[in-house]
Design an enzyme around this catalytic site. Structure first.
Site, PDB file in Angstrom:
ATOM      1  N   ASP A 153     -24.061  28.864  11.382  1.00  0.00           N
ATOM      2  CA  ASP A 153     -24.355  29.721  12.523  1.00  0.00           C
ATOM      3  C   ASP A 153     -23.470  30.957  12.476  1.00  0.00           C
ATOM      4  O   ASP A 153     -23.086  31.395  11.394  1.00  0.00           O
ATOM      5  CB  ASP A 153     -24.160  28.924  13.821  1.00  0.00           C
ATOM      6  CG  ASP A 153     -25.112  29.348  14.917  1.00  0.00           C
ATOM      7  OD1 ASP A 153     -25.031  30.511  15.326  1.00  0.00           O
ATOM      8  OD2 ASP A 153     -25.933  28.537  15.368  1.00  0.00           O
ATOM      9  N   HIS A 217     -23.557  32.667  19.833  1.00  0.00           N
ATOM     10  CA  HIS A 217     -24.602  31.720  19.429  1.00  0.00           C
ATOM     11  C   HIS A 217     -24.033  30.494  18.724  1.00  0.00           C
ATOM     12  O   HIS A 217     -24.400  29.354  19.024  1.00  0.00           O
ATOM     13  CB  HIS A 217     -25.606  32.436  18.528  1.00  0.00           C
ATOM     14  CG  HIS A 217     -26.878  31.689  18.311  1.00  0.00           C
ATOM     15  ND1 HIS A 217     -27.026  30.760  17.317  1.00  0.00           N
ATOM     16  CD2 HIS A 217     -28.062  31.737  18.962  1.00  0.00           C
ATOM     17  CE1 HIS A 217     -28.258  30.268  17.355  1.00  0.00           C
ATOM     18  NE2 HIS A 217     -28.907  30.842  18.346  1.00  0.00           N
ATOM     19  N   SER A 544     -33.219  27.062  18.992  1.00  0.00           N
ATOM     20  CA  SER A 544     -31.823  27.077  18.559  1.00  0.00           C
ATOM     21  C   SER A 544     -30.980  26.125  19.391  1.00  0.00           C
ATOM     22  O   SER A 544     -29.974  25.604  18.916  1.00  0.00           O
ATOM     23  CB  SER A 544     -31.239  28.492  18.689  1.00  0.00           C
ATOM     24  OG  SER A 544     -31.691  29.336  17.682  1.00  0.00           O
TER      25      SER A 544
END
Length: 755
Positions: A153, A217, A544
């Protein structure tokens, strides 16, 4: 001559953050543009004749031998950026077209392609999923203790309370990874953190060596998978409670592959290579392309196959291109493909009109200073311009909207939060954001720039009608905070990608759905309007977010059942899934109508039942070879996936793979077999229940399975035939079969396409 054919990966999935940017998958740039004269290429080669190369130095020497002699003696910056070891036989290099032509003439060269630059796709959920601290699967799995989850990520936020190691032992001896943070940043929770940035640096000259998360994220997904217990978590006063990942005592290994908007393919390949070498147990990949390539050219499929061969479970996002059919990505049968669903928590903001009508919507930002008195209401698109209707930047006339509640439409490629920023710039007092028809009733709770609510398409139509019915429309927003108990949950999110599975129609995808809408998890920095800089959390939506939920649940099962194969863990998750919502009705989609198997796959994850599934459909790595041959791939193409030379001496149709679901293209009758392994009570008996798809006759032999010991295997056959009783115009029909004992229900969905 024994060649080991490994093709480089077109690294499929990266991600687009699902916050203000909406839920649509962005377009993927097809190749990088480092300079006008050179590009980074992924080069695929064979091994040298008669030699087995296992040492890194030998591999690097072999790879360098493919470069033109002028590059070998050059004092310029090294042209070979990465030499890969575990997930492919090949390397990444910065070359001109002329230099690439020279490489292509070397013996052992297979193929090359310019690296693709990909972009990111993007508290209460443990309770919603039935996870409790003192009983059930958390206790039985010791909260995932000893399992290592690798997350590819945008990095990590060390020091966040979600990554505390209180009560967590050191990593197991098999761990070979390292931490490239300062000496105090890693601990027994965050055991590894590395950045793979050589391609990013070659492309834009930026140095970003530390695996620190710069946008949130990666921190969000990592804490969703394995965050520690954190009391008093909340976002702007909403969604208050104890935050925890799915496997709170599991270890985390972080591989940063995204820098700014760029996630270069060769950097991602290096991270995958390292994760396999480091000894992770689970790999979580919240990444995605807009279309799935064939498996032999699918980087995620190839890398996941290598991981699976080493017993590593791989969980991937299904993509955010829903609700359109055939939009699913990461569709290989050795990957758990995860769609997104809602949870029963809403953060309610109600639009109240001057005629008394009220429409519930959602918003995280709920300022106590906002007085819910009726204000003038105006439609942003009243001038007839589409950009104004979408509240695009600079599209609103200040004088027309100052002090008013402004109705904006979703879409136009404009982030939801950006629409509110435009309303605020124009002097608007509040915003009502109405969904487009495609997203229908799927709502997102955002941190808006001003008082706002996000309402359904149906609500928006009624609000428009009210505006047109009176010369003086008015409205306000009533902020009602966190509300638990939505009986429609879980529902499929509108953005969640759907099947059928284009690369392999005989494998039903997605496999499972899990929480992916308005998910609270760790965040690197305070949000706007936040007064708490210590406990930083945010709410995000996307596959996600659903992917790391399943990665963490897989870690729990790995801890409970350390000898289960990746396929057995996957089967347990699929055959135990829920197909009804909290209101005891069939799961619905964004239209509030019962959804189909191309949206849910086997259903919604149920961790407790997955931990004790009764029977599993196991698949060994070599079992996939005849399946791949049956797809019509050449022996070289199958060898690319299998990482060795292959002879397609036998092949099977897709439906013959020992998969926990059925996807059948039905003309004439077809018969498939399945083998189940008893992982429940030694002495057990299972009876058959079949709900045949409309227009299909389903015959199963035998109709009863008897077991006398654990790990005993039994085989059954299923014959599908058309009855002629169905709707002659229908293309698809669906049903299920399940094996039921006194304790377990083992369910397999059936999807039939009439041909």
């Amino acid at each position: 001559m024994d060649y080991f054919l490994f093709i480089a990966l077109t690294f499929l999935l990266t991600f687009h953050v699902h916050n203000a940017q909406g839920s649509e998958l962005p377009t993927t740039t097809t190749e990088s543009t480092e300079t006008s004269s050179s590009k980074i290429y992924i080069i695929h080669v064979t091994g040298p004749e008669g030699k087995m190369l296992t040492e890194s130095e030998d591999l690097e020497s072999w790879y360098h031998s493919f470069l033109p002699p002028t590059l070998m003696s050059s004092e310029e910056q090294p042209r070979v950026i990465y030499s890969y070891k575990n997930v492919l036989r090949g390397f990444a290099a910065s070359l001109t077209q002329e230099e690439l032509s020279a490489v292509e003439k070397k013996n052992g060269f297979i193929s090359a392609h310019p690296q693709r630059v990909l972009h990111r796709q993007t508290t209460h959920t443990p309770k919603f999923l039935g996870l409790q601290q003192d009983t059930g699967v958390w206790k039985e799995s010791n909260f995932g203790k000893g399992v290592i989850i690798g997350v590819l990520d945008s990095g990590i936020t060390p020091g966040h309370p979600s990554f505390s190691d209180v009560g967590i032992p050191p990593p197991p001896p098999k761990w070979k990874g390292r931490c490239d943070l300062n000496v105090t940043a890693c601990n027994n929770k965050l055991i590894g953190a590395r950045a793979f940035n050589l391609a990013a640096e070659a492309m834009n000259g930026k140095k970003a060596e530390a695996p620190i998360d710069e946008d949130g994220h990666g921190t969000h997904t990592a804490s969703t998978a394995a965050g520690a217990f954190v009391n008093y978590a909340e976002v702007l006063g909403n969604a208050k409670g104890t935050a925890a990942g799915m496997a709170p005592h599991a270890h985390l290994a972080i591989y940063k592959v995204c820098f700014g908007e760029d996630c270069p393919e060769s950097d991602i390949l290096a991270a995958l290579d390292a994760a396999v070498e480091d000894g992770v147990d689970v790999i979580s990949i919240s990444l995605g392309l807009s279309e799935p390539p064939p498996f032999f050219n699918d980087s995620t499929a190839i890398g996941a196959f290598a991981a699976m061969q080493k017993g590593i479970f791989v969980s991937c996002a299904a993509g955010n291109s829903g609700p359109f059919n055939s939009s699913i990505v990461n569709a290989a049968p050795w990957i758990l493909t995860v769609g997104a669903s809602t949870i029963d928590r809403r953060i309610v903001a109600t639009a109240k009109l001057g005629n008394g009508q009220e429409f519930d919507g959602e918003s995280v930002f709920q300022p106590s200073s906002f007085t819910p008195t009726l204000l003038p209401l105006a439609y942003a698109g009243k001038n007839g311009k589409e950009e104004s209707a979408f509240c695009a930047n600079g599209s609103l006339d200040d004088s027309a909207f100052r002090g008013k509640v402004v109705l904006c439409e979703r879409g136009g490629g404009i982030a939801r939060i950006a629409k509110g920023e435009e309303v605020k710039r124009a002097g608007g007092a509040a915003m009502i954001l109405m969904n487009d028809e495609t997203n229908a009733f799927s709502l997102s709770a955002d941190v808006h720039a001003l008082p706002a609510t996000h309402v359904s398409y149906a609500a928006g139509i009624e609000i428009k009608a009210y505006i047109n019915s009176t010369a003086t429309p008015t409205a306000t927003i009533l902020f009602k905070g966190t509300v638990i108990g939505n009986s429609l949950a879980p529902a499929v999110a509108s953005f969640s990608s759907r099947g059928p599975n284009l690369p392999s129609p005989g494998i039903l995808k997605p496999d499972i759905i899990g929480p992916g809408v308005n998910i609270l998890a760790a965040w690197p920095f305070p949000l706007s309007n936040s007064t708490d800089s210590k406990l930083t959390f945010n709410i995000e939506s996307g596959t996600s977010m659903s992917c790391p939920h399943l990665s963490g649940i897989a870690a729990l099962l790995k801890s409970s059942h350390p000898h289960w194969s990746p396929a057995a863990i996957k089967s347990a998750i699929m055959t135990s899934a829920d197909t009804i919502n909290l209101g005891n009705k069939l799961i619905v989609d964004e239209t509030l109508q019962p959804t189909d198997l191309f949206a849910t796959g086997s259903g919604h994850v149920n961790p407790s039942r997955a931990n004790d599934p009764g029977l599993v459909y196991d698949i060994q790595p070599d079992d996939y070879i005849p399946y791949l041959c049956g797809l019509g791939y050449s022996e070289t193409e199958v060898g690319i996936i299998a990482h060795r030379k292959i002879k397609c001496s036998a092949s099977i149709p897709e439906g013959e793979l020992n998969y926990p679901s059925f996807s059948v293209e039905l003309g004439s009758s077809k018969t498939f077999t399945r083998t189940v392994t008893n992982v429940g009570e030694a002495h057990s008996s299972y009876d058959l229940i079949v709900a045949a798809p409309q227009g299909v006759d389903v015959k199963v032999q035998p109709y009863k399975l008897n077991f006398s010991e654990v790990n005993q295997k039994e085989t059954y056959s299923v014959t599908f035939s058309r009855t002629g009783l169905g709707n002659k115009t229908q293309e698809y029909a669906q049903g299920f079969l399940k094996w039921v004992s006194t304790k377990h229900t083992v369910r397999s969905p059936i999807s039939v396409k009439f041909i």
